[in-house]
Design an enzyme around this catalytic site. Structure first.
Site, PDB file in Angstrom:
ATOM      1  N   HIS A 113       0.865  -1.190   0.000  1.00  0.00           N
ATOM      2  CA  HIS A 113       0.000   0.000   0.000  1.00  0.00           C
ATOM      3  C   HIS A 113       0.898   1.235   0.000  1.00  0.00           C
ATOM      4  CE1 HIS A 113      -2.407   3.096   2.332  1.00  0.00           C
ATOM      5  NE2 HIS A 113      -3.222   2.816   1.350  1.00  0.00           N
ATOM      6  N   GLU A 117       1.237  -0.121  -5.500  1.00  0.00           N
ATOM      7  CA  GLU A 117       0.276   0.960  -5.668  1.00  0.00           C
ATOM      8  C   GLU A 117       0.969   2.212  -6.197  1.00  0.00           C
ATOM      9  OE1 GLU A 117      -3.404   2.954  -3.190  1.00  0.00           O
ATOM     10  OE2 GLU A 117      -1.616   2.363  -2.078  1.00  0.00           O
ATOM     11  N   ASP A 152      -0.102   6.163  -6.865  1.00  0.00           N
ATOM     12  CA  ASP A 152      -1.060   7.272  -6.802  1.00  0.00           C
ATOM     13  C   ASP A 152      -0.626   8.368  -7.770  1.00  0.00           C
ATOM     14  OD1 ASP A 152      -2.573   6.030  -4.926  1.00  0.00           O
ATOM     15  OD2 ASP A 152      -1.870   7.195  -3.220  1.00  0.00           O
ATOM     16  N   GLU A 188      -3.983   4.386  -9.003  1.00  0.00           N
ATOM     17  CA  GLU A 188      -4.979   5.276  -8.411  1.00  0.00           C
ATOM     18  C   GLU A 188      -4.924   6.581  -9.197  1.00  0.00           C
ATOM     19  OE1 GLU A 188      -6.668   3.576  -6.493  1.00  0.00           O
ATOM     20  OE2 GLU A 188      -5.246   1.993  -6.035  1.00  0.00           O
TER      21      GLU A 188
END
Length: 793
Positions: free
Chosen positions: A344, A374, A376, A423
């Site tokens: 994460h 992940e 972002d 994301e």
């Protein structure tokens, strides 16, 4: 000048590994001027030289005339060539990649960035360091123990003359956590020192009676009187640390108390270690040949006490079944039938408010076997998207740098598929840049269509996706539309902006305790949409809704609180849902310190992608590392059979009477500990008061912990002989965690070491547990010695 301490084992290892003939290692021993880079303005030349022991690198600088230790090879995790650090990347205009390399250390946040004077010199050091690292990794347990002893000796030898008197040795032993009987230690010391001072026959004959005592040989011997040299200290330490617990077992099972015959050893393997009886004689013969140091005993064949110790310290004697360390599980099942090692906020090295974002986070995660990272993504200046924790003070890095690093490390540790959890918070224009960078850097690795060109009715397997990268994110319309291919595709479309955006919103409005879920529309560029095939994000409404409206290639994301609520209310339905569709669970937005939740409760429900903050060490990352320590550390672990069938009745909250209920009794005798490390930042001369806690992590009814009493003032060879017993209902989901702590009656116990593993990987019998530090790296030779039994109820 300084004297290099050369122990017998170093010479043996050096000769056996062929390092004396390696040209790169020889060049490192001659030394080279390398520029150490600490910042854009701090770049200083140092003369680095590999020591004769091939275990440490020292350096000279202009200010410091005497050489200093730069680093130990034991602490090096890897070597990277070129501009593979943020600092060297920022200096790309000043130093060409061929001159640069980075040394990465275990358990440290800082790397060592170096610049050579020539490409040939840089290449030679990179090859030489990798050769040495590989040789160290291939050391057996005896060599590692000897190396550890020598390292301590070298640290304590302040004047570098290669000798120590008894007071210095006594102080060193306290540093090593040894609380010995001083009279016994002094007797051993004098015995070692006296055996060295007794000259060999050849030496006596070369020294006449008239010359004896005044010749150069005798004078040199007198100057060393009352001291031990490095080689002698290794022998002294081994004599001091002789294992009484092993001697008892050996004497009990051996007819003469001196050796195991092949037949006696085969009986020990069958009765105590529960090895197959039909191959016990062949196994005994192979182990004797592999671990017995005496050629005479080998020819009998028989096993001496030293050979027995070597066997128990080896992988065959470890608690972790070596067969489970290789990739051995079936990799041909659908992707949703596996637990997947997942991170994460992979870009963060610290907290989620002001922490440092770095490509280093991706390198570290991928090198730990992570298979879902992940990213972002936010709009950046100059049409270059950036990666950071949106609306916070975390630093920003370019998306193209992240994808470039992923392209270099994606399949270094595991060839099985990698999932990029994108994301997306970018404008349409910069979304197209995201898609361009992924296609440019990832090329054919990037999955842009289904394997057979048709709409999948089941997810492909890890084996079918070997060497492939999947993108998890939003997609315009169903996959069927893309495969049928309309004549004129739209440039962009709208998708529901739910879980991931809600996560960001939750994290950024810190002063709100509660908020209603907000569903909005987000424009999505077709170029980015097309990169999403097997991991299309969809909003979760209910298990019934998913079964009616969703497909196997779609997945839903859940906050830890949402997942926990579903487990409480409908655990068995959650298990069934995860037999056909992927689920991702991520930490709460209120974990601003990047802390973690327990992944075990999510695995109990069959959730495959349980994303943790890899930068935060502790119990929860220990569980993650423990689960994925099996199956070759490939990042995929096959779920138990009762979590893969759609007709399962398994309920993790109430497993009794459901599929998966198979109660067993686990009995663990904690026998002893060896060379336990000192607590970090402890007072000088202090010695730990160790206790052992055994934890079971599994279904709620199986979770338990028990501990031994503490042993006062002994981290050297504490002995417990305490038996702990656990009843476990669902052993296929259970993890076992051994924790050693330093008891403190006035405050919280201090962490000493731990080891976590799946119960399914446990070897029964007399076994050693080789302890890990807080950040998950080995701390040889620290270990526990235990006896394990598992019986079905």
């Amino acid at each position: 000048m300084y004297v290099t301490i050369r122990c017998v084992y170093v010479c043996y290892w050096y000769m056996r590994s062929g390092l004396q003939d390696d040209r790169d290692v020889q060049a490192m021993q001659r030394g080279a001027v390398l520029r150490k880079v600490k910042s854009r303005s701090w770049k200083r030349p140092r003369c680095y030289r590999l020591q004769e022991d091939c275990m440490s690198v020292w350096y000279n600088s202009k200010k410091a005339g005497n050489p200093r230790t730069a680093f130990s090879l034991c602490d090096v995790e890897m070597v990277r060539e070129g501009h593979q650090s943020e600092l060297l990347q920022s200096l790309a205009g000043e130093f060409s990649p061929g001159l640069c390399f980075t040394i990465v250390f275990r358990g440290r946040s800082g790397n060592l960035d170096l610049v050579a004077e020539s490409v040939q010199e840089a290449e030679s050091w990179v090859r030489g360091l990798r050769t040495l690292i590989n040789s160290l990794q291939n050391m057996d347990q005896k060599e590692k123990l000897d190396r550890w002893i020598r390292d301590w000796f070298q640290k304590a030898d302040k004047d570098k003359d290669g000798r120590m008197n008894f007071k210095e040795v006594r102080d060193l032993l306290k540093m090593m956590n040894v609380n010995m009987n001083e009279l016994h230690a002094l007797s051993l010391f004098e015995e070692m020192e006296h055996s060295r001072r007794r000259p060999p026959v050849a030496a006596v004959r070369s020294c006449s009676i008239e010359e004896h005592g005044s010749c150069s040989m005798c004078m040199a011997d007198k100057s060393r009187s009352g001291t031990l040299e490095g080689e002698e200290f290794v022998l002294f330490y081994k004599a001091l640390t002789e294992r009484e617990d092993l001697r008892k077992i050996f004497s009990h099972c051996s007819a003469d108390g001196q050796t195991f015959s092949q037949r006696e050893f085969a009986e020990f393997l069958t009765e105590q270690q529960l090895e197959p009886a039909d191959t016990a004689m062949e196994t005994a013969s192979a182990l004797i040949d592999r671990h017995e140091p005496s050629d005479t005993a080998k020819q009998l064949p028989a096993l001496t006490l030293n050979g027995f110790l070597a066997y128990l310290r080896s992988p065959e004697g470890s608690i972790f079944n070596p067969e489970h360390e290789r990739l051995h599980q079936d990799m041909s099942r659908p992707l949703n039938h596996y637990f997947i090692n997942s991170s994460h906020n992979t870009y963060l090295l610290e907290d989620q408010l002001r922490g440092h974002s770095s490509v280093e986070g991706y390198i570290r995660a991928l090198m730990r076997g992570c298979r879902c990272v992940e990213v972002d993504c936010w709009d950046g200046a100059g049409l270059e998207p950036v990666v950071y924790h949106g609306h916070t003070f975390t630093s920003k890095i370019f998306f193209k740098d992240v994808i470039s690093v992923i392209s270099k490390y994606a399949f270094t540790v595991s060839e099985l598929p990698l999932i990029l959890s994108i994301e997306n918070h970018c404008s349409l224009e910069q979304q197209r840049v995201l898609a361009h960078h992924m296609r440019h850097f990832l090329g054919d690795w990037l999955v842009m269509g289904t394997i057979d060109g048709s709409v999948p009715t089941r997810m492909p397997s890890p084996e079918e996706l070997r060497g492939k990268i999947l993108v998890k994110g939003k997609r315009i319309g169903p996959l069927l539309d893309a495969l049928s291919g309309p004549e004129e595709d739209p440039c962009s479309g709208e998708v529901t902006d739910e879980d991931e955006a809600a996560e960001a919103e939750d994290e950024n409005i810190r002063n709100e305790v509660k908020r209603k879920e907000k569903v909005s529309k987000q424009s999505l560029a077709k170029e980015l949409s097309d990169c999403v095939v097997y991991c299309k994000s969809v909003h979760f409404h209910s298990f019934h809704h998913s079964r009616q409206h969703y497909h196997c290639y779609e997945l839903s994301s859940f906050t830890e609180s949402k997942a926990r609520k579903l487990i409480r209310e409908a655990a068995s339905e959650f298990v069934c849902h995860n037999t056909w569709q992927l689920s991702r669970v991520y930490p709460s937005g209120f974990r601003t310190d990047s802390s973690n939740f327990s992944p075990q409760e999510m695995w109990n429900a069959g959730c495959q992608i349980v994303a943790l903050n890899f930068q935060t060490a502790g119990e929860h990352m220990d569980l993650n590392d423990g689960l994925f320590s099996q199956n070759g550390r490939c990042g995929f672990v096959l779920k138990p059979w009762f979590m893969r069938t759609s007709v399962t009745t398994f309920d993790p909250e109430h497993p009794t009477g459901t599929t998966g209920f198979r109660p067993i009794t686990l009995t663990i005798q904690i026998i002893s500990g060896q060379q336990l490390p000192k607590v970090a930042n402890s007072k000088q001369g202090s010695i730990v008061d160790p206790l052992v806690r055994v934890e079971i992590h599994g279904t709620p009814g199986d979770c338990a912990r028990q501990e031994t009493k503490y042993i006062d003032n002994n981290g050297f060879n504490p002995v417990w002989y305490e038996t702990l017993t656990f009843s476990i209902q669902v052993p296929e989901l259970a993890l076992i965690r051994f924790v050693v702590e330093d008891y403190d009656m006035t405050s919280k116990n201090d962490f000493v070491g731990q080891f976590t593993m799946p119960l399914s990987c446990v070897q029964q019998g007399y076994r050693h547990i080789h302890l890990l530090s807080r950040d998950g790296t080995y701390i040889p030779p620290s270990a526990l010695f235990v006896h394990i039994r598992i019986t079905e109820d």
